[in-house]
Scaffold this active site. Structure first.
Site, PDB file in Angstrom:
ATOM      1  N   ASP A   1      -5.827   2.565  -3.620  1.00  0.00           N
ATOM      2  CA  ASP A   1      -7.095   2.549  -2.888  1.00  0.00           C
ATOM      3  C   ASP A   1      -7.310   3.781  -2.015  1.00  0.00           C
ATOM      4  O   ASP A   1      -8.427   4.053  -1.595  1.00  0.00           O
ATOM      5  CB  ASP A   1      -7.283   1.240  -2.095  1.00  0.00           C
ATOM      6  CG  ASP A   1      -6.151   0.954  -1.135  1.00  0.00           C
ATOM      7  OD1 ASP A   1      -5.215   1.768  -1.052  1.00  0.00           O
ATOM      8  OD2 ASP A   1      -6.205  -0.093  -0.462  1.00  0.00           O
ATOM      9  N   ARG A   2      -6.241   4.511  -1.737  1.00  0.00           N
ATOM     10  CA  ARG A   2      -6.411   5.716  -0.908  1.00  0.00           C
ATOM     11  C   ARG A   2      -6.541   6.964  -1.778  1.00  0.00           C
ATOM     12  O   ARG A   2      -6.104   6.968  -2.930  1.00  0.00           O
ATOM     13  CB  ARG A   2      -5.202   5.911   0.000  1.00  0.00           C
ATOM     14  CG  ARG A   2      -5.021   4.820   1.002  1.00  0.00           C
ATOM     15  CD  ARG A   2      -3.875   5.132   1.924  1.00  0.00           C
ATOM     16  NE  ARG A   2      -3.808   4.097   2.955  1.00  0.00           N
ATOM     17  CZ  ARG A   2      -3.325   4.286   4.162  1.00  0.00           C
ATOM     18  NH1 ARG A   2      -2.814   5.452   4.504  1.00  0.00           N
ATOM     19  NH2 ARG A   2      -3.321   3.303   5.045  1.00  0.00           N
TER      20      ARG A   2
ATOM     21  N   ASP B   1      -2.441   6.399  -3.516  1.00  0.00           N
ATOM     22  CA  ASP B   1      -1.297   5.753  -2.874  1.00  0.00           C
ATOM     23  C   ASP B   1      -0.710   4.629  -3.723  1.00  0.00           C
ATOM     24  O   ASP B   1      -1.063   4.477  -4.895  1.00  0.00           O
ATOM     25  CB  ASP B   1      -1.711   5.225  -1.498  1.00  0.00           C
ATOM     26  CG  ASP B   1      -2.649   4.034  -1.613  1.00  0.00           C
ATOM     27  OD1 ASP B   1      -3.385   3.967  -2.613  1.00  0.00           O
ATOM     28  OD2 ASP B   1      -2.643   3.170  -0.723  1.00  0.00           O
TER      29      ASP B   1
ATOM     30  N   LYS C   1     -11.604   0.041  -0.789  1.00  0.00           N
ATOM     31  CA  LYS C   1     -11.672   1.481  -0.946  1.00  0.00           C
ATOM     32  C   LYS C   1     -11.047   1.821  -2.290  1.00  0.00           C
ATOM     33  O   LYS C   1     -10.290   1.033  -2.841  1.00  0.00           O
ATOM     34  CB  LYS C   1     -10.989   2.199   0.204  1.00  0.00           C
ATOM     35  CG  LYS C   1      -9.539   1.829   0.453  1.00  0.00           C
ATOM     36  CD  LYS C   1      -9.102   2.489   1.746  1.00  0.00           C
ATOM     37  CE  LYS C   1      -7.628   2.328   1.998  1.00  0.00           C
ATOM     38  NZ  LYS C   1      -7.317   1.100   2.742  1.00  0.00           N
TER      39      LYS C   1
ATOM     40  N   ASP D   1      -1.104   1.393  -4.041  1.00  0.00           N
ATOM     41  CA  ASP D   1      -1.969   0.432  -4.733  1.00  0.00           C
ATOM     42  C   ASP D   1      -3.303   1.021  -5.173  1.00  0.00           C
ATOM     43  O   ASP D   1      -4.200   0.286  -5.598  1.00  0.00           O
ATOM     44  CB  ASP D   1      -2.194  -0.809  -3.862  1.00  0.00           C
ATOM     45  CG  ASP D   1      -2.875  -0.490  -2.541  1.00  0.00           C
ATOM     46  OD1 ASP D   1      -2.717   0.640  -2.055  1.00  0.00           O
ATOM     47  OD2 ASP D   1      -3.561  -1.370  -1.996  1.00  0.00           O
TER      48      ASP D   1
ATOM     49  N   SER E   1       0.796  -1.217   0.000  1.00  0.00           N
ATOM     50  CA  SER E   1       0.000   0.000   0.000  1.00  0.00           C
ATOM     51  C   SER E   1       0.837   1.281   0.000  1.00  0.00           C
ATOM     52  O   SER E   1       1.616   1.498  -0.905  1.00  0.00           O
ATOM     53  CB  SER E   1      -0.953  -0.041   1.195  1.00  0.00           C
ATOM     54  OG  SER E   1      -1.817   1.039   1.147  1.00  0.00           O
ATOM     55  N   HIS E   2       0.684   2.061   1.048  1.00  0.00           N
ATOM     56  CA  HIS E   2       1.321   3.380   1.105  1.00  0.00           C
ATOM     57  C   HIS E   2       2.748   3.302   1.635  1.00  0.00           C
ATOM     58  O   HIS E   2       3.400   4.341   1.758  1.00  0.00           O
ATOM     59  CB  HIS E   2       0.491   4.283   2.021  1.00  0.00           C
ATOM     60  CG  HIS E   2       0.252   3.635   3.353  1.00  0.00           C
ATOM     61  ND1 HIS E   2      -0.582   2.550   3.500  1.00  0.00           N
ATOM     62  CD2 HIS E   2       0.768   3.870   4.574  1.00  0.00           C
ATOM     63  CE1 HIS E   2      -0.582   2.160   4.766  1.00  0.00           C
ATOM     64  NE2 HIS E   2       0.232   2.949   5.436  1.00  0.00           N
TER      65      HIS E   2
END
Ligand code: G16
Length: 540
Positions: free
Chosen positions: A279-280, A275, A374, A277, A111-112
């Site tokens: 999703d954010r 981010d 998300k 991947d 992710s982030h």
């Protein structure tokens, strides 16, 4: 086909969102293989099934994909769908799993968290409904990793995953597909692309910072090609294995290039970042930052302006530490507001049961029932749709009007990153041991303090120890949690919220408006004495 003998690794326990570790941990012989075999052993009969695989393009993504393909073939899968170049954003993976009704998917991402040989890697399994595996599944996977003695793999050369097409791997088919097309098509069904196109034609300007992570190709296709935003609207659009050395976390600290542009003279009307991947999301107007909690509330209040939500919302769900701004919208709309633990996986049952349509988290996550993750670009498109319909109003106008109507849930999160794990655990134990009800702290009286526990209203599953809450009689609150997504030491998150009905005070900087609660939080948790830190690492 080979059966390879192995022994368990300690600590293969999925966190808030999958297993995240340093690359140096993942590249140990058998480490990835053990976890993947534990997944295959825990999800039921894999024979003849189809699996989706892809990731955010970070270092080790390609190597891991080749291993997973060989293991999927050895474990009886009939087909694996791989995003071209190994690229697949988390929301796009969810979209594809649902659309093609596969037996779930494996998403490779931390992710982030930063990427590169000395940084982080991650892996998680998403269930056939498209969402992250629930705790019952992740616990079964973890239990399996602790007793595993062998894994199945077939031998063979690496496959070409950079071109669309089909390959055979043993008896299994590998289909390399366009990772953007299905997702872009879904977005067109939800939002008024004509209205957004017209806004861009009449001079509306935006910047989207893909942070050299996975959303670049998605944003270029949707914003520039389909919606006609100027070329160059997408910055840092090429996915890189180390995200260009950056930290692909869309917040005011790490998305500094975007923040600089949005706070400069001649700034565009709208700015957004996503981010690692995809999703954010972070959303900004000209010289104006929208907190994720407010973003959820504004999107919910304006949802019917978007074709996909024109019929209204069934309910709104938010994680416990997220501000209650969305609850006020739900109350006004006469629909349920749900409060879940942190972790997108907790929204899945509510979405599947049709109890919630929009979901959001303070950690820059917003999404809906269109997928089970998300979705960063989705949130950006929803904002664009709303801005296009509320022509002439800026982002700041829309948020201020929202506060004027509902009052403002002034909110901030303070993160203390990379603190000593033992000290962090002791701090939480200390907080857990406090009995504060009825006490006066500063000018506030404590109404309740507890460790949040959640009973899923759909399947009845219970999750305990989900964050320490200190709630005051006026509704203000402080929440303490340890992050479940870090890979080094511990990260303490302190969430601070206060409701402000007075419009004359809505312009105040949250750090000022919340100053007394921030002091109470630091004193209560003895943060400086226990961690040696006198300032948070990141404030959002
Ligand atoms: C993950 C989860 C989110 C959660 C976030 C922060 O996001 O999917 O639901 O809010 O972590 O969790 P924590 O506070 O435990 O670090 P992502 O974007 O990292 O997958």
């Amino acid at each position: 086909m080979k059966t390879v003998a192995t022994t368990p690794f300690a600590g293969q326990k999925p966190g808030t969102s999958g297993l995240r570790k340093k690359v140096s941990v993942f590249i140990q012989p058998h480490y990835l293989e053990n976890f993947v075999q534990a997944v295959f052993d825990s999800i039921g009969d894999t024979t003849g099934k189809t699996l989706v695989v892809g990731g955010d393009g970070r270092y080790y993504n390609r190597t891991a994909i080749q291993t997973i393909l060989r293991m999927a073939a050895a474990n009886g899968f009939a087909k694996v769908m791989v995003g071209r170049g190994g690229i697949l954003s988390t929301p796009a993976a969810s979209c594809v799993i649902r659309k093609y009704q596969t037996f779930g998917g494996i998403i490779l991402s931390a992710s982030h968290n930063p990427g590169g040989p000395t940084e982080d890697f991650g892996i998680k399994y998403n269930i056939p409904a498209g969402g992250p595996a629930p705790e019952s599944v992740t616990e079964a996977i973890y239990a399996r990793t602790q007793v595993i003695s062998s894994y199945q793999i077939i031998e063979g050369a690496d496959l070409d995953i950079d071109h669309l097409g089909r390959h055979s791997l043993g008896a299994m088919v590998v289909e390399v597909f366009d990772p953007v097309a299905d997702y872009a098509e879904l977005m067109e069904t939800l939002f008024d692309f004509d209205a957004i196109r017209a806004a861009f034609r009449s001079g509306f300007r935006m910047k989207f910072d893909a942070m050299h992570a996975v959303t670049g190709p998605y944003a270029v296709e949707i914003l520039e090609k389909r919606l006609g935003a100027h070329m160059g609207t997408v910055m840092h659009g090429e996915p890189l294995e180390d995200f260009g050395g950056g930290h692909p976390d869309p917040n005011l600290v790490h998305a500094h290039d975007l923040v600089h542009i949005l706070t400069s003279p001649n700034a565009p009307d709208f700015g957004a970042a996503s981010d690692g991947d995809g999703d954010r999301n972070m959303v900004m107007g000209r010289n104006f930052y929208v907190t994720p909690s407010d973003s959820l509330a504004v999107l919910a209040a304006n949802a019917t302006l978007c074709p996909g939500y024109a019929k209204g919302l069934a309910g709104i769900a938010r994680s416990m530490p997220t501000s209650a701004a969305a609850d006020r919208v739900a109350a006004k709309l006469g629909i349920p507001a749900w409060e879940t633990p942190t972790g997108w996986k907790f929204f899945g049952t509510l979405l599947d049961a049709g109890k919630a349509t929009l979901c959001g988290e303070e950690s820059f996550g917003t999404g809906s029932d269109h997928v089970r993750e998300k979705d960063g670009l989705w949130a950006v498109l929803m904002w664009l749709n709303i801005l296009a319909k509320r022509k002439g109003e800026s982002v700041a106008d829309i948020v201020r009007a929202h506060w004027a109507e509902y009052g403002r849930n002034v909110y901030s999160r303070h993160d203390y990153e990379g603190i000593d794990s033992a000290a962090a655990d002791a701090l939480m134990a200390h907080l857990r041991g406090l009995s504060l009800k009825g006490q006066r702290l500063g000018g506030f009286t404590v109404a309740l303090n507890d460790d949040f526990a959640y009973t899923d209203p759909v399947d009845g599953s219970v999750s305990t120890k989900q964050g320490i809450r200190v709630v005051f009689t006026d509704g203000s609150r402080i929440v303490f949690r340890l992050s479940g997504t870090g890979t080094e030491g511990a990260t303490l998150r302190v969430y601070i919220e206060r409701y402000e009905p007075d419009t004359a005070k809505h312009h105040l900087d949250p750090q000022v408006a919340l100053a007394d609660l921030i002091t109470i939080a630091r004193d209560l948790a003895e943060i400086e004495a226990r961690t040696g830190r006198n300032e948070p690492t990141v404030i959002t």
